[in-house]
Scaffold this motif. Structure first.
Motif, short mmCIF file in Angstrom:
data_model
loop_
_atom_site.label_atom_id
_atom_site.label_comp_id
_atom_site.label_asym_id
_atom_site.label_seq_id
_atom_site.Cartn_x
_atom_site.Cartn_y
_atom_site.Cartn_z
N TYR A 166 11.36 24.82 -17.37
CA TYR A 166 11.62 23.69 -18.25
C TYR A 166 11.06 23.98 -19.65
CZ TYR A 166 6.67 22.40 -17.60
OH TYR A 166 5.31 22.41 -17.57
N ASP A 167 11.67 23.36 -20.63
CA ASP A 167 11.12 23.27 -21.98
C ASP A 167 10.47 21.91 -22.21
OD1 ASP A 167 12.02 25.85 -22.79
OD2 ASP A 167 14.05 25.04 -22.99
N TYR A 168 11.04 20.88 -21.59
CA TYR A 168 10.47 19.54 -21.58
C TYR A 168 10.50 19.03 -20.14
CZ TYR A 168 11.12 19.58 -26.65
OH TYR A 168 11.08 19.89 -27.98
N LEU A 169 9.42 18.40 -19.74
CA LEU A 169 9.31 17.85 -18.39
C LEU A 169 8.99 16.37 -18.48
CD1 LEU A 169 9.17 18.23 -15.30
CD2 LEU A 169 6.74 18.78 -15.57
N VAL A 170 9.75 15.56 -17.76
CA VAL A 170 9.54 14.11 -17.70
C VAL A 170 9.20 13.76 -16.25
CG1 VAL A 170 10.56 11.84 -18.03
CG2 VAL A 170 11.10 13.69 -19.61
N VAL A 171 8.00 13.28 -16.02
CA VAL A 171 7.52 12.93 -14.68
C VAL A 171 7.63 11.42 -14.52
CG1 VAL A 171 5.62 13.06 -13.05
CG2 VAL A 171 5.95 14.90 -14.72
N ALA A 172 8.49 10.99 -13.64
CA ALA A 172 8.68 9.56 -13.35
C ALA A 172 8.79 9.38 -11.84
CB ALA A 172 9.91 9.02 -14.06
N VAL A 173 7.76 9.82 -11.12
CA VAL A 173 7.78 9.83 -9.66
C VAL A 173 7.35 8.51 -9.06
CG1 VAL A 173 7.47 12.33 -9.52
CG2 VAL A 173 5.47 10.85 -9.67
N GLY A 174 6.96 7.53 -9.88
CA GLY A 174 6.60 6.22 -9.35
C GLY A 174 5.25 6.22 -8.64
N ALA A 175 5.07 5.26 -7.78
CA ALA A 175 3.80 5.09 -7.07
C ALA A 175 4.08 4.66 -5.64
CB ALA A 175 2.92 4.05 -7.77
N GLN A 176 3.04 4.62 -4.84
CA GLN A 176 3.13 4.18 -3.46
C GLN A 176 2.08 3.10 -3.22
OE1 GLN A 176 2.36 7.61 -1.04
NE2 GLN A 176 0.24 7.81 -1.70
N ASN A 177 2.14 2.48 -2.06
CA ASN A 177 1.17 1.43 -1.75
C ASN A 177 -0.22 2.01 -1.58
OD1 ASN A 177 3.93 0.26 -0.44
ND2 ASN A 177 2.60 -1.40 -1.13
N ASN A 178 -1.20 1.25 -2.02
CA ASN A 178 -2.60 1.64 -1.90
C ASN A 178 -3.20 0.95 -0.68
OD1 ASN A 178 -5.21 2.47 -2.24
ND2 ASN A 178 -5.40 1.76 -4.35
N THR A 179 -3.60 1.72 0.29
CA THR A 179 -4.18 1.15 1.51
C THR A 179 -5.67 0.92 1.40
OG1 THR A 179 -4.53 3.35 2.46
CG2 THR A 179 -2.40 2.30 2.87
N TYR A 180 -6.31 1.40 0.32
CA TYR A 180 -7.75 1.23 0.11
C TYR A 180 -8.57 1.78 1.29
CZ TYR A 180 -6.02 -1.98 -3.46
OH TYR A 180 -5.36 -2.53 -4.53
N ASN A 181 -8.00 2.73 2.01
CA ASN A 181 -8.68 3.37 3.14
C ASN A 181 -9.11 2.36 4.21
OD1 ASN A 181 -8.48 5.96 1.96
ND2 ASN A 181 -10.33 5.58 0.76
N PRO B 163 -8.94 0.79 7.74
CA PRO B 163 -8.49 1.34 9.03
C PRO B 163 -7.28 0.58 9.56
CG PRO B 163 -10.88 1.03 9.00
CD PRO B 163 -10.36 0.37 7.77
N GLY B 164 -6.29 1.32 10.02
CA GLY B 164 -5.13 0.76 10.68
C GLY B 164 -3.97 0.38 9.78
N VAL B 165 -4.17 0.37 8.46
CA VAL B 165 -3.08 -0.04 7.57
C VAL B 165 -1.93 0.96 7.63
CG1 VAL B 165 -2.45 -0.49 5.17
CG2 VAL B 165 -4.63 -1.32 6.06
N GLU B 166 -2.27 2.22 7.58
CA GLU B 166 -1.23 3.26 7.58
C GLU B 166 -0.50 3.31 8.91
OE1 GLU B 166 0.79 5.70 5.20
OE2 GLU B 166 -1.22 5.16 4.54
N GLU B 167 -1.16 2.99 10.01
CA GLU B 167 -0.56 3.14 11.34
C GLU B 167 0.25 1.92 11.78
OE1 GLU B 167 -3.68 3.59 10.62
OE2 GLU B 167 -4.07 5.74 10.87
N TYR B 168 -0.20 0.71 11.44
CA TYR B 168 0.39 -0.48 12.04
C TYR B 168 1.09 -1.41 11.06
CZ TYR B 168 -2.71 1.00 15.82
OH TYR B 168 -3.34 1.73 16.79
N SER B 169 1.00 -1.19 9.77
CA SER B 169 1.64 -2.09 8.82
C SER B 169 2.89 -1.46 8.24
CB SER B 169 0.66 -2.47 7.69
OG SER B 169 0.29 -1.32 6.97
N TYR B 170 3.74 -2.31 7.66
CA TYR B 170 4.97 -1.88 7.02
C TYR B 170 4.80 -1.99 5.50
CZ TYR B 170 7.50 -1.98 11.48
OH TYR B 170 7.93 -1.73 12.75
N PHE B 171 5.53 -1.13 4.77
CA PHE B 171 5.54 -1.17 3.32
C PHE B 171 6.95 -1.53 2.84
CE2 PHE B 171 1.37 0.44 3.23
CZ PHE B 171 1.27 1.48 4.14
N LEU B 172 7.06 -1.89 1.58
CA LEU B 172 8.35 -2.29 1.03
C LEU B 172 8.53 -1.65 -0.35
CD1 LEU B 172 10.88 -3.90 1.60
CD2 LEU B 172 9.78 -5.93 0.61
N LYS B 173 8.85 -0.35 -0.32
CA LYS B 173 9.11 0.40 -1.55
C LYS B 173 10.50 1.02 -1.58
CE LYS B 173 5.31 0.36 -4.13
NZ LYS B 173 5.31 -0.01 -5.56
#
Length: 739
Positions: free
Chosen positions: A230-245, A247-257
């Motif tokens: 590249y000569d110019y790079l534009v990073v627009a990869v967005g974000a994901q939900n923050n589970t704040y570490n 316990p159990g959020v990543e395994e048993y909850s659903y996200f909406l992204k």
């Protein structure tokens, strides 16, 4: 004309010598990238072409082949008098200039608006994203409840790769993951995200055969890494939900992204109803299965809880017995005291009122401490009050700091914003990014620590240059010079430094606020209110240089980066596209004005065909679009007290008195929470509040229809809304749209 074999051979050998000399001088790599070297263009390569191109082709006869070979081996140079030279008037081929290579990562709000508004004739554009479509995220809660089909929220990205005027494809798209970025070599390492469908040819034997869903597996033959320079790079990869570490959020909850998340949520809701309706299920298990919990009181959480309750009340109640429907309930958990914290206080109060009417339990000032397979633990964050109600737990609010265990059948996690893996790698690579939660960019959205990499959207955080560092130049302009102040553009014409009053300094800053905001976004009227500065206890008799520097430092500390919303991301994409179109060289891009977001209002659907909104004051035309039944109210609670000597400072609050009207915005419980304005609004401006009403949902839908990228999606969304309104929502769990 016959030039003769000797002339041909002499010229070829001379050209071969020049070719070898050029190869030794520039190297093999420069030869392969000849167009990158200003001294090695296409025109010179045509003069130094490879002599092997004159060798016989496979279709030549033996006699022709021998003649050419003899001419190459036995050719002798002619005397100079017999050698022919091309005429001087022969046109030389023009060198081909290569367009700058533009690589864009992502197909979200920021990337889509950037690609859509960019002049593709100026750049060689390449887009990399693991999904080949754009997702209209504000309508994802409607997909969860079946109000809309998934096709209403996705727009194929390849529709934007083709120029509608010329019919040619001017954008290259790769469906791949961006694994890493090399800032030294200026290239992006990617991995294919292509998938193939592997259908089972023979279903497993079963007493009740059902169609087996297709399985998606990655293509192993294309599961390799590749690099894109590249000569110019534009990073627009967005974000994901923050589970704040937690316990159990990543395994048993659903996200909406993503749209896939909405499909999975709908399946889970339908599956819980079908399980609860089976014979032999205990009463406690039915209550657990039909308890739907939403964590997060922002727009996504509020709209999801409202859509769930509408789906239960309007559609599921038609097909399941009343005894079962009485067990179904929706609970919303929020850490802050108010719902929709970024909205005004009146909107927050009205949302809570609608939720109470619908039967949605609101647990404010609670935090989730752990999620297990069938239960979750919540913690109380404040001291109980006499009027506290806790319908979700069924008891009074526990003491501050105590925890309670609560059964659930489904959990939607809509709290917090975290960074994706690529953003985390960038934060660790660059020294300027260490210790930050989001990638830091300057006012022109350029990644700190680089010159040709830009970040925008939810993954970026604007850190503008400090206006306190410009205090010497500002002080020169503020010093009185022949009875007047110099403008900011003439700051180099005066060197005197004199003391002045604070009022004079503020007067100069206000008069030059627009010019200063072009370099310092923290000076924008939407970011800093000088009325608050005047009320501070500065020395109004004498204002020296150090006081000015301290005052400017307070302006720097007051700045807040734009919130990670779809509205701000779209504006950043449009701004950067305009910058790349108007400022075409790398040096000129540093002279571009800084990005300043413009607040266009915030909306949210709260259920029961009602919507709420905070709108800027310049939308007075809404009074013609919103007939009686919806409140158009001017909020002015956060302004300083009016000046009795100026009658114009006293503002009147106009209100449409309907059955849905709120007679007094400051009445009721939690009065202090109402003195809050929406994020993005100016503190010295009025703004319009829409608090429900019969036509509020129509306005909410009209705005989202307008924000759709193409007429294709506008038509699909309109027909989905009409179908759901007149024919009801789809209650099939394994419908083709959700499989």
């Amino acid at each position: 004309m016959d030039f003769g074999g000797d002339v041909y051979g002499s010229n070829r050998k001379a050209r071969q010598g020049q070719f070898d000399e050029k190869r030794e001088r520039v190297g093999v790599d420069k030869l392969a990238q000849g167009v990158d070297d200003p001294e090695w263009d296409v025109g010179k390569m045509m003069d130094n072409e490879d002599p092997t191109k004159a060798l016989p082709r496979p279709g030549d006869t033996m006699s022709e082949r021998s003649l050419v070979q003899d001419s190459l081996e036995e050719a002798k140079p002619l005397p100079p008098s017999q050698q022919l030279e091309p005429p001087s008037s022969m046109p030389r081929p023009r060198p081909i200039k290569r367009r700058a290579r533009m690589v864009i990562l992502g197909t979200g709000w920021a990337a889509m608006n950037f690609v859509k508004d960019l002049d593709k004739e100026l750049y060689d554009v390449t887009v990399v994203s693991p999904r080949n479509y754009f997702t209209f995220t504000p309508l994802l809660p409607s997909v969860c409840s079946g109000t809309l089909t998934p096709f209403s929220c996705i727009e194929p990205f390849r529709h934007f790769c083709r120029n509608p005027k010329t019919g040619k494809v001017d954008v290259t798209f790769y469906e791949a993951y961006a694994e890493d970025i090399s800032f030294v070599q200026q290239r992006v390492t990617c991995k294919s995200a292509a998938q193939q469908v592997k259908a089972r040819s023979k279903p497993k034997p079963s007493a009740h055969p059902l169609p087996f869903p297709s399985e998606y597996i990655p293509l192993e033959e294309y599961d390799t890494l590749f690099h894109i320079p590249y000569d110019y790079l534009v990073v627009a990869v967005g974000a994901q939900n923050n589970t704040y570490n937690i316990p159990g959020v990543e395994e048993y909850s659903y996200f909406l992204k993503e749209i896939e998340h909405a499909r999975d949520i709908r399946k889970r809701i339908m599956n819980n109803f079908e399980k609860a309706y089976l014979p032999g299920v205990s009463y406690e298990e039915k209550e657990r299965l039909l308890h739907f919990v939403v964590v997060g009181g922002g727009p996504t959480g509020v709209e999801a809880a409202a859509e769930f309750m509408d789906f239960i009340r309007d559609d599921m109640s038609k097909y399941f017995p009343e005894e079962l429907m009485l067990m179904a309930k929706v609970t919303l958990i929020e850490m802050s005291p108010r719902l929709l914290p970024m909205f005004s206080g009146a909107v927050s109060k009205h949302t809570r009122k609608v939720f109470k009417k619908l039967g949605i339990s609101v647990m404010s000032e609670y935090a989730v401490s752990e999620i297990k397979e069938k239960t979750m633990t919540v913690k109380n964050l404040r001291t109980p009050r006499p009027y506290d109600e806790d319908e979700a737990i069924g008891k009074d609010r526990p003491a501050q700091g105590e925890t309670k265990e609560m059964p659930y059948g489904f959990v939607l996690w809509a709290a917090g914003v975290g960074q994706v893996e690529l953003s985390q790698k960038v934060l660790q690579k660059l020294r300027e990014q260490k210790g930050r939660s989001r990638m830091a960019v300057d006012g022109q959205l350029r990644l700190l620590g680089t010159e040709n990499v830009y970040c925008l959207g939810d993954c970026a955080e604007i850190v503008p240059k400090s206006i306190a560092e410009a205090a010497p130049d500002l002080w020169k302009c503020m010093a009185p010079h022949h009875g007047f102040f110099l403008p900011w553009d003439d700051r180099h014409k005066i060197v005197t430094q004199k003391t002045q009053t604070f009022a004079m300094a503020v007067q100069w800053l206000i008069s030059n606020q627009a010019q200063l905001a072009a370099d310092f976004p923290q000076m924008s009227p939407t970011k800093y209110d000088f009325r608050e500065a005047i009320e501070r206890k500065w020395d109004k008799k004498q204002f020296d240089y150090q006081q000015l520097k301290n005052f400017l430092a307070s302006i720097d500390e007051n700045y807040r980066s734009p919130a990670p919303t779809a509205q701000n991301a779209a504006q950043q994409g449009t701004y950067l596209a305009d910058t790349f179109t108007k400022f075409r060289t790398k040096a000129s891009k540093f002279e571009a004005p800084v990005f300043i977001e413009k607040w266009k209002g915030t909306l949210a659907y709260v259920g029961d065909s009602q919507a709420v909104a905070d709108l800027p004051p310049d939308l007075s035309a809404l009074t013609y679009l919103m007939p009686g039944g919806t409140i158009l109210k001017v909020e002015n609670d956060v302004q300083p007290p009016p000046n009795p000597s100026n009658s114009n400072d006293t503002e009147k609050i106009e209100e449409n008195k309907t059955e849905n009207a709120v007679q007094d915005a400051s009445a009721g419980e939690e009065e202090d929470d109402l003195r809050v304005m929406p994020s993005g609004a100016k503190k010295d401006d009025k703004f319009i509040c829409i608090l429900g009403g019969n036509f509020s949902s129509l306005f909410w839908r009209a705005v989202y229809l307008q924000e759709q990228m193409t007429w294709r999606n506008r038509i699909i969304t309109t027909f989905d809304w009409l179908k759901s309104h007149y024919l009801g929502r789809d209650v099939g769990r394994d419908h083709i749209h959700y499989s």
